[in-house]
Design a protein around this motif. Structure first.
Motif, mmCIF file in Angstrom:
data_model
loop_
_atom_site.group_PDB
_atom_site.id
_atom_site.type_symbol
_atom_site.label_atom_id
_atom_site.label_comp_id
_atom_site.label_asym_id
_atom_site.label_seq_id
_atom_site.Cartn_x
_atom_site.Cartn_y
_atom_site.Cartn_z
ATOM 1 N N THR A 1 2.833 1.593 -3.480
ATOM 2 C CA THR A 1 1.714 2.428 -4.162
ATOM 3 C C THR A 1 1.728 3.630 -4.028
ATOM 4 O OG1 THR A 1 0.779 -0.172 -4.423
ATOM 5 C CG2 THR A 1 -0.626 1.926 -5.226
ATOM 6 N N ARG A 2 1.201 4.154 -2.969
ATOM 7 C CA ARG A 2 1.020 5.610 -2.630
ATOM 8 C C ARG A 2 2.375 6.342 -3.139
ATOM 9 N NH1 ARG A 2 -0.682 3.907 2.430
ATOM 10 N NH2 ARG A 2 1.294 4.399 3.364
ATOM 11 N N THR B 1 -1.595 -6.409 -4.381
ATOM 12 C CA THR B 1 -0.537 -6.549 -3.394
ATOM 13 C C THR B 1 -0.169 -7.991 -3.041
ATOM 14 O OG1 THR B 1 -2.255 -6.345 -1.629
ATOM 15 C CG2 THR B 1 -1.186 -4.314 -2.365
ATOM 16 N N ASP C 1 1.013 -1.000 0.188
ATOM 17 C CA ASP C 1 0.016 0.157 -0.098
ATOM 18 C C ASP C 1 0.916 1.252 0.184
ATOM 19 O OD1 ASP C 1 -2.258 -1.739 0.041
ATOM 20 O OD2 ASP C 1 -2.410 -1.419 2.374
#
Length: 121
Positions: A87-88, A96, A84
């Motif tokens: 990805t950010r 994931t 996560d």
């Protein structure tokens, strides 16, 4: 709730990750928590510190040292929160779990092993 890590613990984290990088091995979250003797809430503190370090590495266009920390489960991958986070940061996109995540993680670990990080201030 805001979670903070002491400078002493953060410096110890950087040392542990640098040792792992030089020895070309991975660390589990549990082993790192024990090595650093992080107080409760240890996992949240470690996660926050690793995400902070990932943001710094991404900002400096370096491989993500947080990639060296994995779950002790059968997958031998970082936890879902790691994916996560990356990805950010714009480093990874996709599910994931599964082959894409495992392949991206393996490539990032190889990049970390090869990169010569400047000393921290």
């Amino acid at each position: 709730m805001s979670v903070r890590i002491t400078r002493q613990h953060y410096d110890a984290l950087l040392t542990a990750l640098d040792d792992a990088r030089r020895q070309r091995h991975l660390l589990t979250y549990r082993a790192l928590i024990e090595r650093l003797a992080l107080p409760a809430p240890a996992m949240q503190t470690l996660t926050a510190a690793l995400e902070h370090l990932a943001a710094l590495d991404a900002q400096a266009d370096r491989p993500l040292r947080s990639s060296l920390v994995i779950s002790q489960g059968a997958s031998r991958l970082p936890r879902t929160g790691y994916f996560d986070c990356v990805t950010r940061l714009g480093r990874f996109s996709g599910p994931t779990d599964g082959v894409a995540a495992a392949s991206w993680h393996a490539a990032e670990v190889a990049r970390v092993f090869e990169f010569d990080y400047p000393p921290e201030h």
